[in-house]
Design a protein around this motif. Structure first.
Motif, short mmCIF file in Angstrom:
data_model
loop_
_atom_site.label_atom_id
_atom_site.label_comp_id
_atom_site.label_asym_id
_atom_site.label_seq_id
_atom_site.Cartn_x
_atom_site.Cartn_y
_atom_site.Cartn_z
N GLN A 27 0.81 -1.19 0.00
CA GLN A 27 0.00 0.00 0.00
C GLN A 27 0.85 1.26 0.00
O GLN A 27 0.47 2.26 -0.59
CB GLN A 27 -0.94 0.01 1.20
N VAL A 28 1.98 1.20 0.68
CA VAL A 28 2.87 2.36 0.72
C VAL A 28 3.39 2.65 -0.67
O VAL A 28 3.45 3.81 -1.10
CB VAL A 28 4.03 2.13 1.72
N GLU A 29 3.76 1.58 -1.40
CA GLU A 29 4.26 1.77 -2.75
C GLU A 29 3.18 2.32 -3.67
O GLU A 29 3.45 3.18 -4.51
CB GLU A 29 4.79 0.43 -3.30
N GLU A 30 1.93 1.85 -3.50
CA GLU A 30 0.82 2.37 -4.30
C GLU A 30 0.60 3.85 -4.03
O GLU A 30 0.38 4.64 -4.95
CB GLU A 30 -0.47 1.59 -4.00
N ALA A 31 0.63 4.23 -2.77
CA ALA A 31 0.43 5.63 -2.40
C ALA A 31 1.55 6.50 -2.97
O ALA A 31 1.30 7.60 -3.48
CB ALA A 31 0.37 5.78 -0.88
N LYS A 32 2.78 6.00 -2.89
CA LYS A 32 3.92 6.75 -3.44
C LYS A 32 3.80 6.88 -4.95
O LYS A 32 4.01 7.96 -5.50
CB LYS A 32 5.22 6.04 -3.06
N ALA A 33 3.41 5.81 -5.63
CA ALA A 33 3.24 5.84 -7.08
C ALA A 33 2.11 6.78 -7.47
O ALA A 33 2.21 7.54 -8.44
CB ALA A 33 2.97 4.43 -7.62
N SER A 34 1.04 6.77 -6.69
CA SER A 34 -0.09 7.66 -6.95
C SER A 34 0.31 9.12 -6.78
O SER A 34 -0.05 9.98 -7.59
CB SER A 34 -1.26 7.32 -6.03
N ALA A 35 1.08 9.40 -5.73
CA ALA A 35 1.54 10.77 -5.49
C ALA A 35 2.47 11.23 -6.62
O ALA A 35 2.38 12.37 -7.08
CB ALA A 35 2.25 10.86 -4.14
N GLU A 36 3.36 10.34 -7.06
CA GLU A 36 4.27 10.68 -8.17
C GLU A 36 3.49 10.92 -9.45
O GLU A 36 3.77 11.85 -10.21
CB GLU A 36 5.29 9.57 -8.37
N GLU B 280 -8.45 22.13 -11.70
CA GLU B 280 -8.07 21.07 -10.78
C GLU B 280 -8.26 19.75 -11.50
O GLU B 280 -9.33 19.49 -12.06
CB GLU B 280 -8.96 21.15 -9.54
N PRO B 281 -7.25 18.88 -11.53
CA PRO B 281 -7.38 17.62 -12.27
C PRO B 281 -8.43 16.71 -11.65
O PRO B 281 -8.66 16.75 -10.44
CB PRO B 281 -5.99 16.99 -12.19
N LEU B 282 -9.06 15.92 -12.48
CA LEU B 282 -10.04 14.95 -12.03
C LEU B 282 -9.32 13.81 -11.33
O LEU B 282 -8.33 13.29 -11.84
CB LEU B 282 -10.83 14.41 -13.22
N THR B 283 -9.81 13.43 -10.16
CA THR B 283 -9.26 12.28 -9.46
C THR B 283 -10.39 11.31 -9.17
O THR B 283 -11.52 11.70 -8.90
CB THR B 283 -8.58 12.68 -8.14
N VAL B 284 -10.07 10.05 -9.25
CA VAL B 284 -11.01 8.99 -8.94
C VAL B 284 -10.36 8.12 -7.87
O VAL B 284 -9.27 7.60 -8.08
CB VAL B 284 -11.34 8.15 -10.20
N CYS B 285 -10.99 8.03 -6.71
CA CYS B 285 -10.44 7.30 -5.57
C CYS B 285 -9.03 7.80 -5.25
O CYS B 285 -8.10 7.02 -5.05
CB CYS B 285 -10.44 5.80 -5.83
N ASP B 286 -8.88 9.11 -5.25
CA ASP B 286 -7.60 9.77 -4.96
C ASP B 286 -6.49 9.43 -5.94
O ASP B 286 -5.32 9.59 -5.64
CB ASP B 286 -7.14 9.46 -3.53
N ARG B 287 -6.86 8.99 -7.12
CA ARG B 287 -5.88 8.73 -8.17
C ARG B 287 -6.16 9.67 -9.33
O ARG B 287 -7.31 9.83 -9.74
CB ARG B 287 -5.97 7.28 -8.65
N PRO B 288 -5.13 10.31 -9.87
CA PRO B 288 -5.36 11.27 -10.96
C PRO B 288 -5.82 10.57 -12.24
O PRO B 288 -5.38 9.47 -12.55
CB PRO B 288 -3.99 11.91 -11.15
#
Length: 141
Positions: free
Chosen positions: A1-10, A26-34
């Protein structure tokens, strides 16, 4: 999950950098993913080139009126889109009575933010003419 969050943030940072976002975008995000669904330039292009034809009384107009709608919301949206397509296919204008099923449906769905200028926003968004009362139809075909 940490890696997913880091990848999502990047990915989010890369998307923001790619789009050179301004303060109003503001970009569209779905489930906190751009979601890469366009850019500020795309929006500006739509605003510039998506112009409605002039609506005049000397050209035939199809009027959507009456408060009674049939079916579910999805069916009503489809019927509104059919009216837009029919008016374009037949080269006629589309008018909507202010107190009609179409206005009520669309205000609830897309125009939910109250604005003092909602009528002109509605007309611009859907390329229609809003009529406030049957007397406004005098002189229209």
């Amino acid at each position: 999950q940490v890696e997913e969050a880091k990848a999502s943030a990047e990915a989010s940072d890369a998307l923001k950098e790619k789009q050179n976002l301004d303060a109003d975008y503001e970009p569209l995000t779905v489930c906190d993913r751009p979601a890469d669904v366009g850019s500020t330039e795309d929006f500006a292009s739509l605003q510039k080139y998506s112009q409605c034809p002039e609506i005049t009384p000397d050209k035939p107009i199809l009027i959507l009126e009456g408060m009674q709608s049939f079916g579910r919301t999805g069916n009503n949206i489809i019927e509104f889109l059919h009216a837009i397509q029919e008016s374009r296919d037949r080269d006629i204008q589309l008018g909507v009575m202010k107190y009609s099923w179409a206005t009520e449906l669309l205000l609830k769905m897309w125009m939910a933010i109250e604005s003092p200028d909602w009528v002109s926003e509605f007309e611009r968004a859907f390329c229609v003419k809003m009529f406030h009362a049957p007397a406004d139809l005098v002189g229209w075909n």
